[in-house]
Design a protein around this motif. Structure first.
Motif, short mmCIF file in Angstrom:
data_model
loop_
_atom_site.label_atom_id
_atom_site.label_comp_id
_atom_site.label_asym_id
_atom_site.label_seq_id
_atom_site.Cartn_x
_atom_site.Cartn_y
_atom_site.Cartn_z
N GLY A 34 0.77 -1.24 0.00
CA GLY A 34 0.00 0.00 0.00
C GLY A 34 0.80 1.29 0.00
O GLY A 34 2.02 1.28 0.06
N ASP A 35 0.06 2.40 -0.07
CA ASP A 35 0.61 3.74 -0.32
C ASP A 35 1.38 3.76 -1.64
O ASP A 35 2.57 4.06 -1.71
CB ASP A 35 1.45 4.26 0.85
CG ASP A 35 0.59 4.93 1.91
OD1 ASP A 35 -0.67 4.92 1.76
OD2 ASP A 35 1.13 5.45 2.90
N VAL A 36 0.61 3.46 -2.68
CA VAL A 36 1.13 3.54 -4.05
C VAL A 36 1.36 5.01 -4.40
O VAL A 36 2.32 5.35 -5.09
CB VAL A 36 0.11 2.89 -5.02
CG1 VAL A 36 0.55 3.02 -6.46
CG2 VAL A 36 -0.11 1.42 -4.66
N VAL A 37 0.46 5.87 -3.92
CA VAL A 37 0.54 7.30 -4.28
C VAL A 37 0.73 8.18 -3.04
O VAL A 37 0.86 7.69 -1.93
CB VAL A 37 -0.73 7.74 -5.05
CG1 VAL A 37 -0.93 6.91 -6.31
CG2 VAL A 37 -1.99 7.66 -4.16
N GLY A 38 0.74 9.51 -3.29
CA GLY A 38 0.98 10.50 -2.23
C GLY A 38 2.43 10.94 -2.24
O GLY A 38 3.31 10.17 -2.63
N TYR A 39 2.68 12.18 -1.84
CA TYR A 39 4.02 12.79 -1.72
C TYR A 39 4.73 13.05 -3.06
O TYR A 39 5.23 14.13 -3.30
CB TYR A 39 4.96 11.95 -0.84
CG TYR A 39 4.55 11.77 0.59
CD1 TYR A 39 4.14 12.87 1.37
CD2 TYR A 39 4.61 10.51 1.19
CE1 TYR A 39 3.79 12.68 2.70
CE2 TYR A 39 4.26 10.34 2.52
CZ TYR A 39 3.86 11.42 3.28
OH TYR A 39 3.51 11.24 4.60
N ARG A 81 -1.18 18.92 1.15
CA ARG A 81 -1.00 19.63 -0.13
C ARG A 81 -0.68 18.64 -1.23
O ARG A 81 -1.20 18.73 -2.35
CB ARG A 81 0.14 20.64 -0.01
CG ARG A 81 -0.34 22.05 0.24
CD ARG A 81 0.83 23.02 0.36
NE ARG A 81 1.62 23.11 -0.86
CZ ARG A 81 2.86 23.59 -0.91
NH1 ARG A 81 3.44 24.02 0.21
NH2 ARG A 81 3.52 23.65 -2.04
N ALA A 82 0.20 17.67 -0.94
CA ALA A 82 0.61 16.70 -1.96
C ALA A 82 -0.55 15.78 -2.35
O ALA A 82 -0.70 15.44 -3.53
CB ALA A 82 1.79 15.87 -1.45
N ILE A 83 -1.39 15.40 -1.39
CA ILE A 83 -2.46 14.44 -1.72
C ILE A 83 -3.58 15.15 -2.49
O ILE A 83 -4.21 14.55 -3.36
CB ILE A 83 -2.98 13.70 -0.46
CG1 ILE A 83 -3.53 12.31 -0.82
CG2 ILE A 83 -4.06 14.49 0.27
CD1 ILE A 83 -2.52 11.31 -1.19
N LEU A 84 -3.79 16.44 -2.21
CA LEU A 84 -4.80 17.17 -2.99
C LEU A 84 -4.30 17.37 -4.42
O LEU A 84 -5.07 17.28 -5.38
CB LEU A 84 -5.13 18.51 -2.31
CG LEU A 84 -5.80 18.36 -0.93
CD1 LEU A 84 -6.05 19.72 -0.28
CD2 LEU A 84 -7.11 17.56 -1.00
N TRP A 85 -3.00 17.61 -4.58
CA TRP A 85 -2.41 17.69 -5.93
C TRP A 85 -2.58 16.33 -6.63
O TRP A 85 -2.95 16.27 -7.80
CB TRP A 85 -0.92 18.07 -5.82
CG TRP A 85 -0.23 18.02 -7.14
CD1 TRP A 85 -0.18 19.02 -8.08
CD2 TRP A 85 0.45 16.88 -7.72
NE1 TRP A 85 0.50 18.58 -9.19
CE2 TRP A 85 0.89 17.27 -8.99
CE3 TRP A 85 0.72 15.59 -7.27
CZ2 TRP A 85 1.60 16.41 -9.84
CZ3 TRP A 85 1.41 14.72 -8.11
CH2 TRP A 85 1.85 15.14 -9.37
N THR A 86 -2.33 15.25 -5.89
CA THR A 86 -2.43 13.89 -6.45
C THR A 86 -3.84 13.60 -6.95
O THR A 86 -4.04 13.09 -8.05
CB THR A 86 -2.03 12.84 -5.38
OG1 THR A 86 -0.71 13.10 -4.92
CG2 THR A 86 -2.12 11.42 -5.92
N ARG A 87 -4.83 13.96 -6.13
CA ARG A 87 -6.23 13.75 -6.47
C ARG A 87 -6.57 14.37 -7.81
O ARG A 87 -7.24 13.81 -8.65
CB ARG A 87 -7.09 14.43 -5.39
CG ARG A 87 -8.16 13.55 -4.82
CD ARG A 87 -8.97 14.33 -3.82
NE ARG A 87 -9.02 13.63 -2.55
CZ ARG A 87 -9.66 14.07 -1.47
NH1 ARG A 87 -10.27 15.25 -1.52
NH2 ARG A 87 -9.67 13.38 -0.37
N ASN A 88 -6.04 15.57 -8.00
CA ASN A 88 -6.29 16.35 -9.21
C ASN A 88 -5.56 15.75 -10.42
O ASN A 88 -6.03 15.84 -11.55
CB ASN A 88 -5.79 17.77 -8.94
CG ASN A 88 -6.50 18.76 -9.78
OD1 ASN A 88 -7.72 18.69 -9.95
ND2 ASN A 88 -5.75 19.69 -10.34
N LYS A 236 6.26 20.29 -10.53
CA LYS A 236 4.83 20.09 -10.24
C LYS A 236 4.37 20.93 -9.06
O LYS A 236 3.21 20.86 -8.65
CB LYS A 236 4.56 18.61 -9.95
CG LYS A 236 5.16 17.66 -10.97
CD LYS A 236 4.12 17.00 -11.84
CE LYS A 236 4.78 16.16 -12.91
NZ LYS A 236 3.93 15.46 -13.81
N GLY A 237 5.28 21.68 -8.46
CA GLY A 237 4.90 22.56 -7.35
C GLY A 237 4.63 21.84 -6.05
O GLY A 237 3.87 22.32 -5.20
#
Ligand code: ZN
Length: 250
Positions: A34-39, A81-88, A236-237
């Motif tokens: 798990g935690d494939v995404v984030g950061y 901040r990173a996870i909201l960017w990821t969602r988008n 990517k900011g």
């Protein structure tokens, strides 16, 4: 059967590809805790890799937030901040991929081992100390459990006499690999460490090789191009704190 065990990839494609390249001949199946995404900067590409290699993947806390199963209440500011960017950034189909990931424990069909993200009892629990490990091992219904979430390579073992052994692999044990020989009757909790964001002061990607027939687990590290990932994150900011920590591994 030989397995590549990975966890906490955190959208770090360069680290993941370095692991795949280093071990190409050395495993038949990929298992991910798990935690494939984030950061990190490459969420879609990392999911693509998981699908391409037909990995068995369970969900982590970042995966749940990225696809809207959970909110950001437990996240610090940079993680949020990173996870909201990821969602988008995620495509609709990869959002669906994350939403469909099973919660741990995922138990192998031979009942020899299982995958969890945080712990056996609670998928979001951080397993740091002997007390929590002891409780989890007592609750284990299969001999070997692989976990992640803390980003620290380590293992806990509860032997047939009820003695708990624990070992954290950190700067005091700087060897590039550690082999655990699995003994009959002993229960294990093994964390391969994080592929995409190690926190044990060793910035190299962490992972494990599990040989079911030889009854061994090797905890291993491989170097990757950290600067290339940092540059992608800058473009990517993504938060500066997350960019800097990759280089120091904490
Ligand atoms: Zn994580």
């Amino acid at each position: 059967m030989r397995y590549l065990i990975i966890t906490d990839l955190h959208s770090n494609l360069d680290a993941l590809d370095a692991v795949f390249q280093a071990e190409a001949e050395n495993y038949e199946r990929v298992l991910c805790c798990g935690d494939v995404v984030g950061y990190g900067p490459s969420p879609n590409e990392v999911i693509e890799r998981m699908i391409a290699c037909e990995a068995t993947v369970i969900r982590g806390n970042h995966d749940k937030v990225a696809c809207g199963i959970d909110d950001t209440a437990w996240f610090n500011e940079s993680a949020e901040r990173a996870i909201l960017w990821t969602r988008n950034e995620l495509t609709a189909s990869y959002q669906t991929f994350l939403r469909n990931l099973p919660a741990g424990p995922w138990v192998s069909s031979n009942h020899e081992f299982q995958l969890v993200h945080g712990s056996i009892i609670d998928e979001d629990q951080y397993l740091y100390d002997d007390g929590d490990a002891y409780d989890a091992l007592k609750a284990a219904t299969v001999p070997i459990t692989f976990f992640g979430h803390t980003h620290l390579p380590c293992f806990f073992a509860l032997n047939i006499h009820g003695d708990l052994i624990s070992e954290f692999i950190d700067e005091t044990t700087p060897q590039s690999r550690t082999t655990i020989r699995l003994e009959e009757g002993t229960r294990y909790l093994i964390n391969p460490g994080s592929v995409g964001q190690p926190r044990d002061r060793d910035p190299r990607a962490g992972y494990a090789l599990f040989d079911l027939d030889k009854r061994t687990v090797e905890l291993k590290r491989v170097e990757y191009d950290i600067e290339a990932v940092q540059q992608k994150m800058e473009r990517k900011g993504l938060p500066e704190y997350l960019i800097q920590r990759l280089a120091v591994g904490r």
